[in-house]
Design a protein around this motif. Structure first.
Motif, PDB file in Angstrom:
ATOM      1  N   ASN A 388       0.809  -1.215   0.000  1.00 52.75           N
ATOM      2  CA  ASN A 388       0.000   0.000   0.000  1.00 52.75           C
ATOM      3  C   ASN A 388       0.849   1.276   0.000  1.00 52.75           C
ATOM      4  O   ASN A 388       0.473   2.288   0.561  1.00 52.75           O
ATOM      5  N   MET A 389       1.998   1.187  -0.648  1.00 57.27           N
ATOM      6  CA  MET A 389       2.835   2.377  -0.833  1.00 57.27           C
ATOM      7  C   MET A 389       3.011   2.577  -2.345  1.00 57.27           C
ATOM      8  O   MET A 389       4.105   2.594  -2.889  1.00 57.27           O
ATOM      9  N   LYS A 390       1.843   2.747  -3.014  1.00 56.10           N
ATOM     10  CA  LYS A 390       1.795   2.732  -4.480  1.00 56.10           C
ATOM     11  C   LYS A 390       2.531   3.906  -5.104  1.00 56.10           C
ATOM     12  O   LYS A 390       2.998   3.821  -6.240  1.00 56.10           O
ATOM     13  N   GLU A 391       2.607   5.028  -4.417  1.00 60.38           N
ATOM     14  CA  GLU A 391       3.261   6.210  -4.990  1.00 60.38           C
ATOM     15  C   GLU A 391       4.723   6.336  -4.584  1.00 60.38           C
ATOM     16  O   GLU A 391       5.396   7.313  -4.931  1.00 60.38           O
ATOM     17  N   THR A 392       5.214   5.346  -3.881  1.00 60.96           N
ATOM     18  CA  THR A 392       6.603   5.396  -3.400  1.00 60.96           C
ATOM     19  C   THR A 392       7.558   4.913  -4.493  1.00 60.96           C
ATOM     20  O   THR A 392       7.341   3.875  -5.125  1.00 60.96           O
ATOM     21  N   THR A 393       8.576   5.685  -4.721  1.00 54.11           N
ATOM     22  CA  THR A 393       9.635   5.318  -5.671  1.00 54.11           C
ATOM     23  C   THR A 393      10.943   5.187  -4.889  1.00 54.11           C
ATOM     24  O   THR A 393      11.291   6.047  -4.076  1.00 54.11           O
ATOM     25  N   PHE A 394      11.652   4.083  -5.155  1.00 50.40           N
ATOM     26  CA  PHE A 394      12.893   3.797  -4.436  1.00 50.40           C
ATOM     27  C   PHE A 394      14.069   3.814  -5.405  1.00 50.40           C
ATOM     28  O   PHE A 394      13.969   3.345  -6.539  1.00 50.40           O
ATOM     29  N   LYS A 395      15.181   4.362  -4.955  1.00 51.75           N
ATOM     30  CA  LYS A 395      16.397   4.370  -5.768  1.00 51.75           C
ATOM     31  C   LYS A 395      17.613   4.061  -4.912  1.00 51.75           C
ATOM     32  O   LYS A 395      17.665   4.439  -3.744  1.00 51.75           O
ATOM     33  N   MET A 396      18.552   3.367  -5.541  1.00 51.72           N
ATOM     34  CA  MET A 396      19.883   3.229  -4.940  1.00 51.72           C
ATOM     35  C   MET A 396      20.748   4.289  -5.603  1.00 51.72           C
ATOM     36  O   MET A 396      21.128   4.154  -6.766  1.00 51.72           O
ATOM     37  N   ASP A 397      21.004   5.349  -4.883  1.00 51.53           N
ATOM     38  CA  ASP A 397      21.759   6.471  -5.434  1.00 51.53           C
ATOM     39  C   ASP A 397      23.253   6.139  -5.404  1.00 51.53           C
ATOM     40  O   ASP A 397      23.905   6.241  -4.368  1.00 51.53           O
TER      41      ASP A 397
END
Length: 563
Positions: A388-397
């Motif tokens: 339920n974190m549909k708008e979350t975007t994750f990145k490995m910077d």
């Protein structure tokens, strides 16, 4: 794995001993019952901040003890810090005293808070309290990315580390050579002076022992002469009046009377024998006395020679063999100094090649990391959508550093954007405990067995969710519990029904004082507790039946998830 937690006189808890097990351990209770106290107790044995307010009212001290199943890596870490080890268990304890002071122990030995934190971070992660999460540390994030990348990526990282170590050693050697080169002329002059000083002495093995013996003899020559002269005068006398003269007279008299008695004959023979012995002794003393006149310069020569040897001993070693060995060492050092220019150039070439090789491996590793990061990001975002974190975007910077590290040329930061249009922020700066817990849950699921921390504690993983999402979180916790032990504090029945072991936290009062009690509950009590979570204050037959159905469905689902 933590399998026992003992809490005494901590906030509202008088005396509780909890025995946890493998799988998913769920803790539930009414709001305000003290669920956070359990988390706080675990935080204490992990090195959390202690103060006297943590002590139960009326008690002198609070104590928490956690018993873990030990890992091989943890025992290795304990040995490095001279902390006692056990093949099976590790006992961590923390005592908080009324003045606010705390004492930490590992396997009975008092340790610092830094030692406590370092050891327990290997054993347990609390998700919901940032200070206890190794996943928020950049070095650990890089380790996880490499583990996620697979065996080939890990092997390449090991090559990078090996080349880095070669570079480090070569740089140290080059630094030493350059320092020697800088002081080369001054050092060569001094080395040449030392070599000349030792060579000019023309030392011989054990020469000092012989000279010291002779020096001692010459030092006492006067005493020797006086003693020999006294002996000569006593035996011979100046005009024959010495012992020999007296014995000669006695010998003649006894020769005249020896025929009168056999006893006199025996005495006469003994006096005659003594006379000849004394006569021989007098000759030996006279002969020795003739040799006592020594060249006066000899003493001076020996004295000067010993001064030379003792001066060298004070500089280069207490034995002549040490001085000779030092000469060989100085000659080798002189050769090294004389060839230092060539050595410098040769060492620089070797270092350049090592740097090129390191850079080549590091760039290959960096490329592999970027590909693995894309796969990781995609996998995690899919998990987060289900959570339920549909708008979350994750990145490995990942950024390339000009500084060479043992881990390569990459620096990493886990960053997220929790809403469309919002900028990415470091994971460690996420404010919501619930969001952070679910992100961590997603990361743990993606990593599977790659993250070796054996016990995970989830707090607030259910914050802001309900219904289907809560059920999904329960399923994922259950699945994750195949690979590690999980302790989860929740108020949602959709999560609680997936428990392998269920603990109830209750608060009671006798009108004078209030206490928090914790216990592991049986199947009937689990049904009642799930019913309470479903129905709130009013538990009816309907809510109880609904609870039984939820438990049954969760049990079937759990079997499918784990088989």
């Amino acid at each position: 794995m933590i399998f026992e937690l003992s809490i005494k006189d901590f906030i509202l808890i008088r005396d509780v001993k909890l025995r946890f097990d493998e799988g998913l351990n769920i803790l539930t209770g009414e709001t305000g019952a003290g669920k956070s106290m359990v988390l706080g107790a675990i935080g204490m044995v992990m090195g959390g901040q202690a103060n006297k307010d943590s002590i139960r009212l009326g008690a002198e001290k609070a104590s928490i003890q956690a018993t873990f199943q030990v890992k091989e890596n943890t025992n290795k870490l304990l040995k490095e810090q001279d902390i006692p080890t056990d093949e099976e268990i590790l006992i961590v304890s923390r005592e908080i005293q009324s003045k606010g002071k705390s004492i930490s122990r590992i396997n009975g030995q008092i340790v610092t808070l830094n030692q406590l934190k370092r050891i327990t971070n290997e054993l347990i992660n609390i998700h919901g309290q940032n200070e206890h999460q190794s996943l928020l540390e950049n070095d650990h994030q890089l380790n996880l990315l490499d583990a996620f990348g697979g065996d080939e990526q890990v092997a390449l990282r090991d090559l990078v580390a090996a080349e880095y170590e070669k570079m480090r050693i070569l740089k140290n050697e080059l630094d030493q050579l350059e320092k020697k080169s800088h002081d080369r002329i001054k050092s060569l002059d001094f080395i040449n002076y030392q070599i000349t000083e030792i060579e000019d002495a023309k030392l011989k093995d054990d020469e000092d022992l012989e000279l010291e013996k002779e020096f001692e003899y010459l030092t006492h020559l006067g005493q020797i002469k006086d003693t020999v002269s006294m002996a000569s005068n006593w035996i011979s006398g100046e005009y024959g009046e010495g012992a020999i003269g007296t014995l000669g007279q006695l010998n003649g008299q006894f020769r005249k009377i020896e025929t009168y008695d056999t006893s006199i004959k025996d005495i006469s023979n003994r006096i005659n024998e003594l006379f000849f012995i004394m006569e021989d002794l007098a000759k030996d003393i006279d002969h020795f006395s003739e040799k006592l006149d020594v060249d006066p310069e000899k003493f001076s020569i020996i004295e000067k020679r010993l001064d030379v040897i003792n001066t060298l001993k004070s500089k280069y070693g207490m034995q002549i063999s040490d001085i000779i060995n030092k000469l060989a060492s100085l000659m080798a050092e002189r050769e090294e100094f004389e060839a230092i220019g060539e050595l410098l150039e040769a060492k620089k070439l070797v270092l350049e090649k090592a740097i090129q090789k390191y850079q080549e491996f590091a760039e290959q590793l960096s490329n592999m990391r970027r590909k693995a990061a894309l796969r990781f990001e995609s996998a995690l975002e899919a998990e987060l959508k289900e959570l339920n974190m549909k708008e979350t975007t994750f990145k490995m910077d990942l950024t390339s550093s000009k500084t060479q590290h043992i881990t390569g040329i990459d620096e990493i930061e886990f960053v997220i954007s929790t809403n469309i249009g919002q900028p990415f922020r470091p994971l460690k700066k996420v404010v919501s405990g619930g969001e952070l817990s679910r992100i961590m849950l997603g990361i743990k699921i993606v990593l599977g067995k790659l993250d070796e921390v054996p016990t995970l504690v989830f707090d607030e993983v259910d914050a802001g969710i309900s219904g289907i999402t809560a059920n999904i979180v329960g399923e994922k916790l259950s699945k994750l519990a195949e690979n590690c032990q999980i302790l989860c504090i929740t108020h949602l029945p959709q999560i609680a029904v997936y428990a392998d072991h269920h603990f109830l936290i209750e608060k009671s009062s006798d009108g004078i004082s209030t206490e928090t009690e914790l216990k592991k509950i049986n199947d009937k009590e689990i049904e009642d507790e799930i019913g309470r979570l479903v129905g709130g204050a009013s538990v009816t037959a309907s809510t109880t039946q609904h609870a039984k159905e939820m438990i049954r469905i969760a049990g079937e689902k759990k079997y499918i998830l784990r088989h």
